[in-house]
Design a protein around this motif. Structure first.
Motif, PDB file in Angstrom:
ATOM      1  N   ASP A  91      36.952  82.671  48.383  1.00  0.00           N
ATOM      2  CA  ASP A  91      37.119  82.762  49.821  1.00  0.00           C
ATOM      3  C   ASP A  91      38.589  82.555  50.167  1.00  0.00           C
ATOM      4  N   SER A 131      38.931  88.073  47.419  1.00  0.00           N
ATOM      5  CA  SER A 131      39.732  88.202  48.642  1.00  0.00           C
ATOM      6  C   SER A 131      40.781  87.090  48.747  1.00  0.00           C
ATOM      7  N   ASN A 132      40.765  86.125  47.811  1.00  0.00           N
ATOM      8  CA  ASN A 132      41.717  85.013  47.791  1.00  0.00           C
ATOM      9  C   ASN A 132      42.882  85.400  46.900  1.00  0.00           C
ATOM     10  N   LYS A 200      29.092  86.257  48.935  1.00  0.00           N
ATOM     11  CA  LYS A 200      29.209  86.240  50.395  1.00  0.00           C
ATOM     12  C   LYS A 200      29.493  84.826  50.897  1.00  0.00           C
ATOM     13  N   ASN A 201      30.192  84.802  52.034  1.00  0.00           N
ATOM     14  CA  ASN A 201      30.417  83.541  52.726  1.00  0.00           C
ATOM     15  C   ASN A 201      29.093  83.078  53.315  1.00  0.00           C
ATOM     16  N   GLU A 206      29.876  87.274  55.085  1.00  0.00           N
ATOM     17  CA  GLU A 206      30.898  88.257  54.770  1.00  0.00           C
ATOM     18  C   GLU A 206      31.125  88.280  53.269  1.00  0.00           C
ATOM     19  N   ILE A 208      33.130  88.152  50.234  1.00  0.00           N
ATOM     20  CA  ILE A 208      34.452  87.624  49.939  1.00  0.00           C
ATOM     21  C   ILE A 208      34.889  87.943  48.509  1.00  0.00           C
TER      22      ILE A 208
END
Length: 605
Positions: A91, A131-132, A200-201, A206, A208
């Motif tokens: 994340d 995505s991090n 997902k978050n 979402e 991630i």
């Protein structure tokens, strides 16, 4: 029909041994062909059925292996998610320390080593999209474990399924160039199925990050083993869009589309490259991948063709042996029949004195020989008797014809001439005496049975002139003869017996004047003589009887039982003298009297 008639004619012209041999060939070949055809068809159907069963078993085995490996992949995904706290590390909202990043990298490396150790070579590569950027900036390439930025992931994972499957493709390795920050994608040679697990978050749902495992196709379905099971066939694989992604052989796009759109879980036929294939296709419900096996039907039935050739050769050799033994046996048995055939040929030429030598056997052929000898002796005796009888009969007929100028005719003629002497002087008497003398000379001068028609016509004129002298004005006649007709050879005494019937029978009971017409001429190569009178004619039943006797060449008698030797005698002598086809017709005229037509075929025709 002409071919059948020709074959029948050819068969009839063969010798007895040849006919028997051909019959044996037909009797043997037909059932042999039927047995071979039945055996080939049964064996072929059995091979096709076994091939279909084997094809279904191979497809079921491949499908079970795929399901098993997909279950393993999903289990591995679950362990990664719950064992590595991916939701936290991937994340972008979380600020990670360098220590956390290092621990995460070491943990993922241990996890990948453990997966590779637990499932050797089952997974080609694992790639984690995040995505991090903190994690991505510290990524490593170790044992095909890769960390990639989320923007590089281009697949659609909108499905709610916990695990998603991409289209089979070559697995990719994403690394960062050492000279710059530019990313490079390296394609490996093998084909693999990408398996995606979206991370997902928990709060926003979402995506991630995504965990990707690339499973090689040969491990997913053991393609090598499948291709070995169909050495003369093909294995094809289609992605979720029914696009061909793998083929073990060369097929066209059109053929691939036909296979992709074909039925599932059932065998159907498809022609490719002028070959007929049995096709069995299945679609995996979890991945959407369609795979199919194609088996060349010609290779399946090749064993049946090879076997039928062997059976056919053995059958042909057996038939040839049977024919050879049958021919030797028949030749020995029918050799004596050939001798009989030669002797019969001599009898056919007219040699009735020939006999067959007795060979001393007591079988059917020997009895036939003895009976044939008896038959020829008897036939020779009968022929001699018939010849003697026929000669005697002809002499009797000729004597009967000569006797037709009876004493009554001579008496009436002489009486007429005597009375005429009282009125006329010499010329009529001279003419009548000349005609009478010619008749006697023609009748008594019997050197042969055949004369030119000119002599027979002259005799008829003499006879009618005498009858005209007797009947005077009560009788009229008309005679006409073409010159060409006078050369035709006819039986002697042909016309007088027929014309005499008009005076003896036709004019009785009919009032004068009496008329007689005789015309002779050539028509279509035949001598045609027409005799007509205006007498009483012949009653219907008697006429029909006479016509039947003429057709059947037998004598007939009148109501008083007297044999009539006039017309039938003429017909019989015509059969002996004239060429075949000559005949006599007798009919009643519509205006009264009879009409007799004689047709004689000229020897010049």
């Amino acid at each position: 029909m002409e071919v059948v008639a020709g074959m029948r004619k050819w068969f009839r012209s063969r010798s007895l041994i040849q006919k028997i041999m051909w019959m044996i060939i037909l009797v043997l070949i037909f059932p042999t062909f039927m047995i071979c055809a039945f055996y080939y068809n049964s064996y072929r159907n059995s091979l096709i059925k076994d091939a279909d069963v084997s094809l279904k078993e191979d497809m079921d085995r491949a499908g079970n292996q795929m399901e098993k490996n997909l279950d393993i992949a999903q289990s591995v995904m679950d362990e990664i998610v719950y064992g590595q706290e991916l939701i936290y590390f991937l994340d972008a909202k979380n600020n990670l320390s360098q220590r956390e990043i290092s621990n995460f990298m070491e943990s993922m490396e241990r996890e990948w080593i453990n997966i590779r150790y637990t499932y050797p070579n089952l997974f080609e590569r694992m790639n984690i999209y995040s995505s991090n950027d903190q994690v991505v900036m510290n990524m490593k390439n170790n044992w095909k474990l890769t960390l990639s930025p989320m923007e590089l992931f281009a697949e659609d994972i909108s499905s709610d399924a916990p695990v998603c499957y991409g289209a089979p493709r070559k697995p990719t390795e994403i690394i960062r160039s050492q000279e710059s920050s530019r990313l490079q994608i390296i394609d490996d040679a093998g084909l693999a199925l990408p398996i995606y697990l979206p991370v997902k978050n928990v709060s926003t749902d979402e995506v991630i990050g995504v965990v990707e495992l690339d499973m090689p196709l040969e491990k997913l379905m053991d393609v090598n083993e499948i291709e070995k099971s169909i050495p003369n066939g093909l294995f094809v694989l289609f992605d979720q869009r029914e696009e061909l992604v793998y083929q073990s052989g060369e097929i066209s796009e059109k053929e691939a589309a036909r296979i992709a759109s074909g039925p599932r879980d059932s065998i159907f036929s498809a022609e490719m490259e002028k070959k007929e294939y049995s096709v069995f296709g299945k679609t995996n419900d979890r991945t959407g991948i369609t795979y199919a096996m194609l088996v060349d039907q010609a290779s399946v039935v090749k064993a049946a063709r090879d076997m039928i050739w062997k059976v056919g050769i053995v059958a042909v050799l057996g038939i040839l042996c049977i024919l050879a033994m049958t021919y030797l046996l028949l030749s020995r048995m029918l050799k004596r029949l050939v001798v009989m055939d030669d002797v019969m040929g001599k009898v056919e030429t007219g040699d009735f004195e020939v006999l067959i030598e007795d060979d001393g056997y007591e079988d059917e052929i020997s009895r036939m020989k003895r009976r044939f000898n008896q038959m020829t002796r008897r036939l020779n005796s009968v022929i001699r008797e018939m010849v003697e009888k026929e000669q005697a009969q002809k002499e009797a007929e000729l004597r009967a014809l000569q006797a037709q100028i009876n004493p009554h005719f001579l008496y009436n003629t002489l009486e007429t001439m005597r009375m005429q002497c009282e009125y006329d002087r010499y010329y009529k008497i001279s003419k009548s005496l000349l005609a009478l003398g010619d008749i006697f000379r023609y009748t008594m001068k019997w050197k042969g049975y055949e004369v030119p028609f000119s002599q027979e016509w002259a005799n008829l004129e003499n006879y009618i002139s005498i009858m005209a002298l007797r009947l005077d004005d009560d009788f009229t006649y008309e005679l006409s003869c073409e010159e060409e007709a006078q050369k035709v050879i006819v039986p002697k005494m042909l016309l007088q017996p027929i014309v005499e019937n008009s005076f003896q029978h036709g004019f009785k009971g009919v009032a004068a004047p009496w008329e007689l017409k005789v015309a002779a001429g050539m028509k279509d190569g035949l001598l045609e003589i027409v005799i007509e009178d205006n007498g009483s004619g012949i009653p219907g039943e008697k006429l029909a009887h006479m016509q039947a006797c003429i057709r059947e060449r037998r004598s007939f008698s009148d109501q008083e039982g007297r044999q009539s030797i006039g017309i039938i005698n003429v017909v019989q002598r015509m059969d002996g003298v004239c060429p075949p086809g000559s005949d006599v017709e007798i009919q009643n005229r519509a205006q009264g009297g009879i009409r007799i037509k004689i047709r004689i075929i000229s020897e010049d025709v």
